[in-house]
Design an enzyme around this catalytic site. Structure first.
Site, PDB file in Angstrom:
ATOM      1  N   GLY A  49       0.669  -1.400  -0.082  1.00 25.58           N
ATOM      2  CA  GLY A  49      -0.063   0.077  -0.077  1.00 25.58           C
ATOM      3  C   GLY A  49       0.596   1.263   0.022  1.00 25.58           C
ATOM      4  N   GLU A 103       3.724   4.408   5.911  1.00 19.44           N
ATOM      5  CA  GLU A 103       2.584   3.641   5.986  1.00 19.44           C
ATOM      6  C   GLU A 103       1.333   4.568   5.119  1.00 19.44           C
ATOM      7  OE1 GLU A 103       1.190   1.221   5.646  1.00 19.44           O
ATOM      8  OE2 GLU A 103       0.278   0.379   7.297  1.00 19.44           O
ATOM      9  N   ASP A 104       0.645   3.570   4.248  1.00 21.17           N
ATOM     10  CA  ASP A 104      -0.383   4.326   3.474  1.00 21.17           C
ATOM     11  C   ASP A 104      -1.610   4.683   4.390  1.00 21.17           C
ATOM     12  OD1 ASP A 104      -1.319   1.842   4.371  1.00 21.17           O
ATOM     13  OD2 ASP A 104      -1.876   1.054   2.048  1.00 21.17           O
ATOM     14  N   ASP A 107      -5.477   2.732  10.613  1.00 24.27           N
ATOM     15  CA  ASP A 107      -6.780   2.409  10.905  1.00 24.27           C
ATOM     16  C   ASP A 107      -7.088   2.183  12.338  1.00 24.27           C
ATOM     17  OD1 ASP A 107      -9.408   1.291  11.090  1.00 24.27           O
ATOM     18  OD2 ASP A 107      -9.248   0.470   9.165  1.00 24.27           O
ATOM     19  N   LYS A 135      -7.166   7.246  10.539  1.00 24.72           N
ATOM     20  CA  LYS A 135      -8.687   7.195  10.816  1.00 24.72           C
ATOM     21  C   LYS A 135      -8.741   7.297  12.347  1.00 24.72           C
ATOM     22  CE  LYS A 135     -10.181   4.073   7.032  1.00 24.72           C
ATOM     23  NZ  LYS A 135     -10.537   2.893   6.791  1.00 24.72           N
ATOM     24  N   PHE A 156     -14.346   3.017   4.267  1.00 16.44           N
ATOM     25  CA  PHE A 156     -13.167   2.399   3.576  1.00 16.44           C
ATOM     26  C   PHE A 156     -12.688   3.353   2.527  1.00 16.44           C
ATOM     27  CE2 PHE A 156     -11.516  -1.005   0.566  1.00 16.44           C
ATOM     28  CZ  PHE A 156     -10.796  -1.562   1.342  1.00 16.44           C
ATOM     29  N   VAL A 157     -11.394   3.307   1.970  1.00 14.94           N
ATOM     30  CA  VAL A 157     -10.921   3.899   0.883  1.00 14.94           C
ATOM     31  C   VAL A 157     -10.021   3.439   0.051  1.00 14.94           C
ATOM     32  CG1 VAL A 157     -11.293   6.300   2.199  1.00 14.94           C
ATOM     33  CG2 VAL A 157      -9.037   5.029   2.394  1.00 14.94           C
ATOM     34  N   ASP A 163      -5.774  -0.706  -1.899  1.00 14.94           N
ATOM     35  CA  ASP A 163      -6.776  -1.532  -2.640  1.00 14.94           C
ATOM     36  C   ASP A 163      -7.879  -1.856  -2.024  1.00 14.94           C
ATOM     37  OD1 ASP A 163      -5.131  -3.178  -0.775  1.00 14.94           O
ATOM     38  OD2 ASP A 163      -5.863  -4.810  -1.898  1.00 14.94           O
ATOM     39  N   ARG A 169      -5.371   0.075  -6.511  1.00  8.50           N
ATOM     40  CA  ARG A 169      -4.025   0.821  -6.269  1.00  8.50           C
ATOM     41  C   ARG A 169      -3.553   1.918  -7.115  1.00  8.50           C
ATOM     42  NH1 ARG A 169      -2.102  -2.248  -1.918  1.00  8.50           N
ATOM     43  NH2 ARG A 169      -2.295  -4.462  -2.096  1.00  8.50           N
TER      44      ARG A 169
HETATM   45  P1  IMP Z   1      -4.600  -1.286  10.860  1.00  5.00           P
HETATM   46  O1  IMP Z   1      -3.616  -2.232  11.306  1.00  5.00           O
HETATM   47  O2  IMP Z   1      -5.998  -1.625  11.373  1.00  5.00           O
HETATM   48  O3  IMP Z   1      -4.028  -0.037  11.268  1.00  5.00           O
HETATM   49  O4  IMP Z   1      -4.576  -1.405   9.492  1.00  5.00           O
HETATM   50  C1  IMP Z   1      -3.868  -0.914   8.617  1.00  5.00           C
HETATM   51  C2  IMP Z   1      -3.569  -1.650   7.214  1.00  5.00           C
HETATM   52  O5  IMP Z   1      -5.047  -1.941   6.905  1.00  5.00           O
HETATM   53  C3  IMP Z   1      -3.250  -0.600   6.023  1.00  5.00           C
HETATM   54  O6  IMP Z   1      -1.821  -0.814   6.086  1.00  5.00           O
HETATM   55  C4  IMP Z   1      -3.962  -0.810   4.980  1.00  5.00           C
HETATM   56  O7  IMP Z   1      -3.135  -1.822   4.355  1.00  5.00           O
HETATM   57  C5  IMP Z   1      -5.343  -1.681   5.351  1.00  5.00           C
HETATM   58  N1  IMP Z   1      -6.228  -0.626   5.724  1.00  5.00           N
HETATM   59  C6  IMP Z   1      -6.936  -0.197   6.553  1.00  5.00           C
HETATM   60  N2  IMP Z   1      -8.030   0.769   6.134  1.00  5.00           N
HETATM   61  C7  IMP Z   1      -7.726   0.706   4.953  1.00  5.00           C
HETATM   62  C8  IMP Z   1      -8.786   1.232   3.849  1.00  5.00           C
HETATM   63  O8  IMP Z   1      -9.699   2.198   4.118  1.00  5.00           O
HETATM   64  N3  IMP Z   1      -8.785   0.856   2.655  1.00  5.00           N
HETATM   65  C9  IMP Z   1      -7.761   0.047   2.221  1.00  5.00           C
HETATM   66  N4  IMP Z   1      -6.828  -0.747   2.969  1.00  5.00           N
HETATM   67  C10 IMP Z   1      -7.130  -0.220   4.233  1.00  5.00           C
HETATM   68 MG    MG Z   2      -0.995  -1.360   4.656  1.00  2.00          MG
END
Ligand code: IMP
Ligand code: MG
Length: 180
Positions: A49, A103-104, A107, A135, A156-157, A163, A169
């Site tokens: 990502g 990081e992209d 969340d 987020k 969700f984006v 992706d 992507r």
């Molecule tokens: P976390 O571990 O919950 O913070 O999630 C992080 C990872 O989940 C990111 O590196 C993304 O790859 C994926 N992710 C989280 N939210 C989204 C979204 O809205 N769209 C796409 N990928 C997401």
């Molecule tokens: Mg990721």
């Protein structure tokens, strides 16, 4: 630029334009350059990502730096599985290095929590994070995020590296799931 796009079976609407993203990455690059003056950090991009964000960001940074990559996996479709896997490890020795994770999106924060721990175990002298999207309402941890591109809602984006089940992507802007 398209206002609406279809990825797999779902419709998404524009959230952040290509121009807005470019301007923000440019200013993050200046801030990061100022912070790391003379310190040669390792910029560790999280695949897949973050590679598009990373490729633009590093070109907005004008100090010496090294790049490395790590592959993490936690999402399946539109849901976080809650379990993080490092399916590809970085290459360099990060012992005593200053590491800036790219990081992209953050969340729940679980993926970065996992990676910070791994980098500390590897002996990194300092670990900071720069993310394109954050987020705040989903974030469940306490660790600081030094540079955030944009704070967004819980939708969700896709696009700009992000992706939905492997697709989206390559979209040049960021789109959010259309709810109505
Ligand atoms: P976390 O571990 O919950 O913070 O999630 C992080 C990872 O989940 C990111 O590196 C993304 O790859 C994926 N992710 C989280 N939210 C989204 C979204 O809205 N769209 C796409 N990928 C997401
Ligand atoms: Mg990721």
């Amino acid at each position: 630029m398209n206002k609406l796009v279809k990825v797999h079976d779902r419709e998404f609407e524009i959230l952040l334009s290509r121009e807005e993203i470019a301007a923000r990455i440019e200013s993050m690059g200046h801030e990061i350059s100022a912070y790391y003056q003379m310190r040669k950090p390792v910029l560790l991009s999280v695949m897949h990502g973050a590679v598009i964000f990373a490729s633009d960001l590093v070109r907005a940074i004008d100090i010496p730096l090294e790049m490395d990559f790590v592959r993490l996996k936690s999402y399946s479709g539109m849901e976080s599985t809650g379990e993080v896997l490092m399916s590809q490890k970085w290459e360099k020795s990060l012992k005593n290095r200053e590491v800036l994770i790219l990081e992209d999106i953050i969340d729940s924060g679980t993926s970065m929590n996992f990676l910070i721990k791994k980098l500390r175990e590897a002996g990194a002298a300092d670990v900071k994070i720069a993310c394109l999207l954050f987020k705040p309402h989903a974030f469940r941890y306490e660790y600081p995020i030094a540079w955030k591109g944009f704070e967004i809602g819980n939708e969700f984006v896709v696009g700009f590296g992000l992706d939905y089940d492997g697709l989206g992507r390559n979209l040049p802007a960021i789109y959010q799931l259309k709810t109505s």
